[in-house]
Design a protein around this motif. Sequence first.
Motif, PDB file in Angstrom:
ATOM      1  N   TYR A 127       0.883  -1.171   0.000  1.00 20.84           N
ATOM      2  CA  TYR A 127       0.000   0.000   0.000  1.00 20.84           C
ATOM      3  C   TYR A 127       0.914   1.213   0.000  1.00 20.84           C
ATOM      4  O   TYR A 127       1.568   1.476   1.013  1.00 20.84           O
ATOM      5  CB  TYR A 127      -0.900   0.024   1.236  1.00 20.84           C
ATOM      6  N   PRO A 155      -0.362 -11.798  14.716  1.00 20.15           N
ATOM      7  CA  PRO A 155      -0.792 -10.546  15.350  1.00 20.15           C
ATOM      8  C   PRO A 155      -1.566  -9.663  14.390  1.00 20.15           C
ATOM      9  O   PRO A 155      -1.462  -9.806  13.168  1.00 20.15           O
ATOM     10  CB  PRO A 155       0.524  -9.887  15.782  1.00 20.15           C
ATOM     11  N   SER A 156      -2.337  -8.759  14.957  1.00 18.66           N
ATOM     12  CA  SER A 156      -3.090  -7.795  14.162  1.00 18.66           C
ATOM     13  C   SER A 156      -2.123  -6.969  13.312  1.00 18.66           C
ATOM     14  O   SER A 156      -1.088  -6.529  13.797  1.00 18.66           O
ATOM     15  CB  SER A 156      -3.883  -6.902  15.116  1.00 18.66           C
ATOM     16  N   GLY A 157      -2.465  -6.818  12.032  1.00 18.32           N
ATOM     17  CA  GLY A 157      -1.609  -6.035  11.144  1.00 18.32           C
ATOM     18  C   GLY A 157      -0.534  -6.859  10.463  1.00 18.32           C
ATOM     19  O   GLY A 157       0.271  -6.320   9.709  1.00 18.32           O
ATOM     20  N   SER A 158      -0.525  -8.181  10.683  1.00 19.11           N
ATOM     21  CA  SER A 158       0.534  -9.008  10.095  1.00 19.11           C
ATOM     22  C   SER A 158       0.258  -9.337   8.628  1.00 19.11           C
ATOM     23  O   SER A 158       1.118  -9.905   7.958  1.00 19.11           O
ATOM     24  CB  SER A 158       0.699 -10.300  10.901  1.00 19.11           C
ATOM     25  N   GLY A 159      -0.943  -9.020   8.130  1.00 16.13           N
ATOM     26  CA  GLY A 159      -1.219  -9.204   6.710  1.00 16.13           C
ATOM     27  C   GLY A 159      -2.141 -10.370   6.403  1.00 16.13           C
ATOM     28  O   GLY A 159      -2.307 -10.735   5.236  1.00 16.13           O
ATOM     29  N   LYS A 160      -2.803 -10.931   7.418  1.00 12.24           N
ATOM     30  CA  LYS A 160      -3.676 -12.090   7.199  1.00 12.24           C
ATOM     31  C   LYS A 160      -4.848 -11.737   6.282  1.00 12.24           C
ATOM     32  O   LYS A 160      -5.121 -12.442   5.306  1.00 12.24           O
ATOM     33  CB  LYS A 160      -4.202 -12.609   8.555  1.00 12.24           C
ATOM     34  N   SER A 161      -5.539 -10.648   6.621  1.00 11.98           N
ATOM     35  CA  SER A 161      -6.680 -10.245   5.785  1.00 11.98           C
ATOM     36  C   SER A 161      -6.231  -9.907   4.374  1.00 11.98           C
ATOM     37  O   SER A 161      -6.885 -10.279   3.395  1.00 11.98           O
ATOM     38  CB  SER A 161      -7.385  -9.028   6.385  1.00 11.98           C
ATOM     39  N   THR A 162      -5.112  -9.220   4.282  1.00 12.89           N
ATOM     40  CA  THR A 162      -4.616  -8.820   2.960  1.00 12.89           C
ATOM     41  C   THR A 162      -4.322 -10.058   2.113  1.00 12.89           C
ATOM     42  O   THR A 162      -4.637 -10.079   0.922  1.00 12.89           O
ATOM     43  CB  THR A 162      -3.363  -7.948   3.111  1.00 12.89           C
ATOM     44  N   VAL A 218       3.053  -4.823   2.717  1.00 12.37           N
ATOM     45  CA  VAL A 218       2.163  -5.499   3.653  1.00 12.37           C
ATOM     46  C   VAL A 218       2.328  -7.020   3.561  1.00 12.37           C
ATOM     47  O   VAL A 218       2.236  -7.733   4.559  1.00 12.37           O
ATOM     48  CB  VAL A 218       0.701  -5.102   3.371  1.00 12.37           C
TER      49      VAL A 218
HETATM   50  N1  ADP Z   1      -6.455  -0.336   2.322  1.00 10.24           N
HETATM   51  C1  ADP Z   1      -5.299  -0.204   3.005  1.00 10.24           C
HETATM   52  N2  ADP Z   1      -4.515   0.874   2.822  1.00 10.24           N
HETATM   53  C2  ADP Z   1      -3.357   1.016   3.506  1.00 10.24           C
HETATM   54  N3  ADP Z   1      -2.879   0.115   4.368  1.00 10.24           N
HETATM   55  C3  ADP Z   1      -3.613  -0.984   4.595  1.00 10.24           C
HETATM   56  C4  ADP Z   1      -4.854  -1.202   3.926  1.00 10.24           C
HETATM   57  N4  ADP Z   1      -5.369  -2.390   4.351  1.00 10.24           N
HETATM   58  C5  ADP Z   1      -4.474  -2.872   5.233  1.00 10.24           C
HETATM   59  N5  ADP Z   1      -3.427  -2.056   5.400  1.00 10.24           N
HETATM   60  C6  ADP Z   1      -2.266  -2.273   6.257  1.00 10.24           C
HETATM   61  O1  ADP Z   1      -1.720  -3.533   5.946  1.00 10.24           O
HETATM   62  C7  ADP Z   1      -1.272  -4.179   7.102  1.00 10.24           C
HETATM   63  C8  ADP Z   1      -1.864  -5.555   7.178  1.00 10.24           C
HETATM   64  O2  ADP Z   1      -3.258  -5.439   7.388  1.00 10.24           O
HETATM   65  P1  ADP Z   1      -4.206  -6.690   7.470  1.00 10.24           P
HETATM   66  O3  ADP Z   1      -3.983  -7.575   6.316  1.00 10.24           O
HETATM   67  O4  ADP Z   1      -5.587  -6.181   7.667  1.00 10.24           O
HETATM   68  O5  ADP Z   1      -3.687  -7.396   8.789  1.00 10.24           O
HETATM   69  P2  ADP Z   1      -4.391  -8.482   9.691  1.00 10.24           P
HETATM   70  O6  ADP Z   1      -5.604  -8.988   8.987  1.00 10.24           O
HETATM   71  O7  ADP Z   1      -3.359  -9.531   9.898  1.00 10.24           O
HETATM   72  O8  ADP Z   1      -4.728  -7.813  10.978  1.00 10.24           O
HETATM   73  C9  ADP Z   1      -1.617  -3.300   8.276  1.00 10.24           C
HETATM   74  O9  ADP Z   1      -0.477  -2.598   8.658  1.00 10.24           O
HETATM   75  C10 ADP Z   1      -2.659  -2.360   7.722  1.00 10.24           C
HETATM   76  O10 ADP Z   1      -2.562  -1.114   8.343  1.00 10.24           O
END
Ligand code: ADP
Lengths: 222, 254
Positions: free
Chosen positions: B16, B40-47, B21
């Motif tokens: 991003y 951990p939160s923010g590790s990129g799982k959702s991404t 990420v």
């Molecule tokens: N649309 C976005 N724009 C900018 N940064 C993003 C966006 N979505 C996620 N991030 C960043 O990417 C990183 C991973 O996010 P995410 O995949 O949601 O983590 P998780 O699901 O493991 O908590 C985080 O640091 C988050 O701030």
Amino acid sequence: MGAMFDIDVVVPYLPDLASGLWVTFRLGVISVVLGVVLGLLLALARLSGTRLLAWPAYLYIELFRTTPPLVQIIWFYYGLPPLTGIELDPFGAAALALGLNIAAFFAEIFRAGVEAVPATQWQAAKVLGLGRLDTLRSVILPQAARLVLAPTGTTVIYLVKGTALASAIGAPELLRVGQLVALETFRPVEVLTVIAVAYFVLTYPIALAFMALEKRVARARA
Amino acid sequence: MTGELLLSVRQLVKRYGSTTVLDGVDLDVAAGSALVIIGPSGSGKSTLLRCIARLEPIAAGTIMLDGKFVASSERVGQAQAVAAHDIGMVFQSFNLFPHLTVLDNLTLAPRRVLGLGRAEAEARARDLLAVVGLAEKAEAYPAKLSGGQQQRAAIARALMMRPRLMLFDEVTSALDPELVGEVLKVMRTLSREGMTMLVVTHEMGFARDVADDVVFMDHGRVVERGPPDQLFAAPQEPRTRAFLSRLLGRDGDE
Ligand SMILES: Nc1ncnc2c1ncn2[C@@H]1O[C@H](COP(=O)(O)OP(=O)(O)O)[C@@H](O)[C@H]1O
Ligand SMILES: [Mg+2]
């Protein structure tokens, strides 16, 4: 001028006023339909993400939003023939100008409505394999429609009243007929009172209809 | 339980802006297996899940599903693109269509995308609603359902497309604790019936029971992967150990 307020003087002219009301009604319907259809297309063009579509739509909207509708009506009546050779009668020129004008307002209302639907709805549709058009048609627009109901109703009412501007180029709508009757009777106050009531009779049902629609929608999804 | 390779993620990079990420993720998922991703939160799982679901463009790497490409930063020879509906996804926030009944939520995409007739789509929908315990709620609007019911409807909606892979992103995190079980039960059944699943969750009990493998992610990388018994009892990496001890409320597990 008579000292007393005497509404009876208007009675012989009621058929004329009724025909003016009918013209006003048709003018309103035609411009609303034109405005809604064109407004939706403009909104979709602005949301398309394609510059070639979004830019002309943006220019159109700002042009029509920022100039007075009265100027637009007069321009379409007197300006169109020498420039394009297209000659319109007062009714046609007014319907076209009002429709094109209100399209700009509808476009902004619709665009805001579409943008107010959460992005997660697009995402949910995408992971089901739905394409952009299917998503727009079946997921986004129905939700946007509920959101824009109230501002759309206000704009429709605003437009129906705004058809009175067509009197400036002599379209035989309600206000124009009223002006003629007032000249003949020397009773402008009585005539305008009757006309005000007629506008109310025309627009209040629209307000009621939109309120009923909003209630129905609220009930349906609750 | 583990069949042949279904999903393969190679050197996946996602950025991003200037933030990286996902930093070169490799991941293989065998057909019929269930993979739980923790971290951990923010590790990129959702991404990661969103890239696999094609909700996000990727910067580099390749994602393939059964030899067809899902996303790639390069041309992948003659490989065909996978159909969008081959990969289903369920979200934390359900994302049902609020203006449609549960039944219409389920039948919309099969009718439009798969070309199913109304009767066929509705029959399939009623079968699936029965499976997730919502047979009585077909005509209800989403707002009338509890969170657990909405999430089960969302799972059924995804299954309508008969996907080859299901992605679950913290699907119980928005639920009241007493509603978590009913959703996990549906997911257990799904896994037992052979659905290939990639599940991001904090439910360690579920991971222990259902996962063939657990993957620990941190800072956009896969740090460690192993069967749940092994990964929970004897994590090899210090970062995994630290995360698990925080999560399970123990200081060290030795
Ligand atoms: N649309 C976005 N724009 C900018 N940064 C993003 C966006 N979505 C996620 N991030 C960043 O990417 C990183 C991973 O996010 P995410 O995949 O949601 O983590 P998780 O699901 O493991 O908590 C985080 O640091 C988050 O701030
Ligand atoms: Mg997440």
